[in-house]
Design a protein around this motif. Sequence first.
Motif, PDB file in Angstrom:
ATOM      1  N   THR A   1       0.861  -1.216  -0.102  1.00  0.00           N
ATOM      2  CA  THR A   1      -0.043   0.073   0.093  1.00  0.00           C
ATOM      3  C   THR A   1       0.820   1.080   0.129  1.00  0.00           C
ATOM      4  N   ALA A   2       2.007   1.197   0.854  1.00  0.00           N
ATOM      5  CA  ALA A   2       2.872   2.518   0.658  1.00  0.00           C
ATOM      6  C   ALA A   2       3.201   2.699  -0.746  1.00  0.00           C
ATOM      7  N   SER A   3       3.806   1.887  -1.672  1.00  0.00           N
ATOM      8  CA  SER A   3       3.966   2.018  -3.029  1.00  0.00           C
ATOM      9  C   SER A   3       2.753   2.426  -3.731  1.00  0.00           C
ATOM     10  N   TYR A   4       1.752   1.927  -3.496  1.00  0.00           N
ATOM     11  CA  TYR A   4       0.522   2.841  -4.133  1.00  0.00           C
ATOM     12  C   TYR A   4       0.175   3.993  -4.086  1.00  0.00           C
ATOM     13  N   TYR A   5       0.245   4.550  -2.604  1.00  0.00           N
ATOM     14  CA  TYR A   5       0.186   6.099  -2.467  1.00  0.00           C
ATOM     15  C   TYR A   5       1.361   6.902  -2.874  1.00  0.00           C
ATOM     16  N   GLY A   6       2.635   6.197  -2.929  1.00  0.00           N
ATOM     17  CA  GLY A   6       3.806   6.990  -3.511  1.00  0.00           C
ATOM     18  C   GLY A   6       3.700   7.009  -4.831  1.00  0.00           C
ATOM     19  N   ASN A   7       3.219   5.999  -5.605  1.00  0.00           N
ATOM     20  CA  ASN A   7       2.690   6.298  -7.203  1.00  0.00           C
ATOM     21  C   ASN A   7       1.834   7.173  -7.226  1.00  0.00           C
ATOM     22  N   LEU A   8       0.961   7.461  -6.348  1.00  0.00           N
ATOM     23  CA  LEU A   8      -0.107   8.415  -6.610  1.00  0.00           C
ATOM     24  C   LEU A   8       0.633   9.718  -6.448  1.00  0.00           C
ATOM     25  N   LEU A   9       1.154  10.019  -5.541  1.00  0.00           N
ATOM     26  CA  LEU A   9       2.007  11.000  -5.185  1.00  0.00           C
ATOM     27  C   LEU A   9       3.102  11.683  -6.478  1.00  0.00           C
ATOM     28  N   ASN A  10       3.377  10.660  -7.061  1.00  0.00           N
ATOM     29  CA  ASN A  10       4.516  10.751  -7.909  1.00  0.00           C
ATOM     30  C   ASN A  10       3.444  11.214  -9.621  1.00  0.00           C
ATOM     31  N   GLY A  11       2.430  11.115  -9.209  1.00  0.00           N
ATOM     32  CA  GLY A  11       1.417  11.576 -10.688  1.00  0.00           C
ATOM     33  C   GLY A  11       1.568  10.693 -11.818  1.00  0.00           C
ATOM     34  N   GLY A  12       1.365  11.126 -12.860  1.00  0.00           N
ATOM     35  CA  GLY A  12       1.624  10.428 -14.126  1.00  0.00           C
ATOM     36  C   GLY A  12       0.501   9.457 -14.321  1.00  0.00           C
ATOM     37  N   GLN A  13       1.001   8.173 -14.992  1.00  0.00           N
ATOM     38  CA  GLN A  13       0.030   7.240 -15.289  1.00  0.00           C
ATOM     39  C   GLN A  13      -0.912   6.546 -14.176  1.00  0.00           C
ATOM     40  N   SER A  14      -0.075   6.525 -12.921  1.00  0.00           N
ATOM     41  CA  SER A  14      -0.837   5.739 -11.770  1.00  0.00           C
ATOM     42  C   SER A  14      -1.873   6.663 -11.422  1.00  0.00           C
ATOM     43  N   LEU A  15      -1.833   7.792 -11.308  1.00  0.00           N
ATOM     44  CA  LEU A  15      -2.822   9.035 -10.821  1.00  0.00           C
ATOM     45  C   LEU A  15      -4.043   9.003 -11.699  1.00  0.00           C
ATOM     46  N   THR A  16      -3.602   9.003 -13.208  1.00  0.00           N
ATOM     47  CA  THR A  16      -4.584   8.954 -14.031  1.00  0.00           C
ATOM     48  C   THR A  16      -5.300   7.823 -14.044  1.00  0.00           C
ATOM     49  N   THR A  17      -4.665   6.805 -13.795  1.00  0.00           N
ATOM     50  CA  THR A  17      -5.690   5.503 -13.826  1.00  0.00           C
ATOM     51  C   THR A  17      -6.565   5.499 -12.681  1.00  0.00           C
ATOM     52  N   ALA A  18      -6.083   5.775 -11.635  1.00  0.00           N
ATOM     53  CA  ALA A  18      -6.724   5.447 -10.325  1.00  0.00           C
ATOM     54  C   ALA A  18      -7.877   6.662 -10.238  1.00  0.00           C
ATOM     55  N   LEU A  19      -7.595   7.757 -11.219  1.00  0.00           N
ATOM     56  CA  LEU A  19      -8.899   8.678 -11.140  1.00  0.00           C
ATOM     57  C   LEU A  19      -9.635   8.673 -12.561  1.00  0.00           C
ATOM     58  N   ALA A  20      -9.199   7.468 -13.402  1.00  0.00           N
ATOM     59  CA  ALA A  20     -10.120   7.486 -14.624  1.00  0.00           C
ATOM     60  C   ALA A  20     -11.447   7.497 -14.419  1.00  0.00           C
ATOM     61  N   PRO A  21     -12.376   6.805 -13.507  1.00  0.00           N
ATOM     62  CA  PRO A  21     -13.854   6.951 -13.677  1.00  0.00           C
ATOM     63  C   PRO A  21     -14.349   8.233 -13.320  1.00  0.00           C
TER      64      PRO A  21
END
Length: 132
Positions: A1-21
């Motif tokens: 879970t720490a890596s998930y939140y870290g990826n969200l903080l870094n933005g990019g594709q991970s954040l866009t994918t999480a916010l896609a809906p």
Amino acid sequence: TASYYGNLLNGGQSLTTALAPSINATEQQFGAARTSLINDSMARGGGLTEGIANLDAGKAQTLSNLFSSAQGGAAQSLSNLDLGLLSGSNQTTQTATQAGSAASSSGLQQQQITNQGLSGIGTLLAALMTSS
């Protein structure tokens, strides 16, 4: 879970994918409002151009708020996870619960922002249709 939140903080594709809906819903709602404004409005020329510009600005603001809210929630959740690891295993469960609450709160904030944006679209459309 720490890596998930870290990826969200870094933005990019991970954040866009999480916010896609939420991004897709925002795009559809502002797209429908734009189509309605163009097809159903009595506004023409400068009034129509202003209405479209206001819709585009509203969409940009809504999306910006969505990303900011998600990254803020990720930062808080990551911080809570780190604090739990430093404090020992007794607080790990509590920290995970707080992280989940923060993520849920972030999702609620995203929905509230989207709803506010939609309310603004309705107000704008009503004003444009009555001003002609």
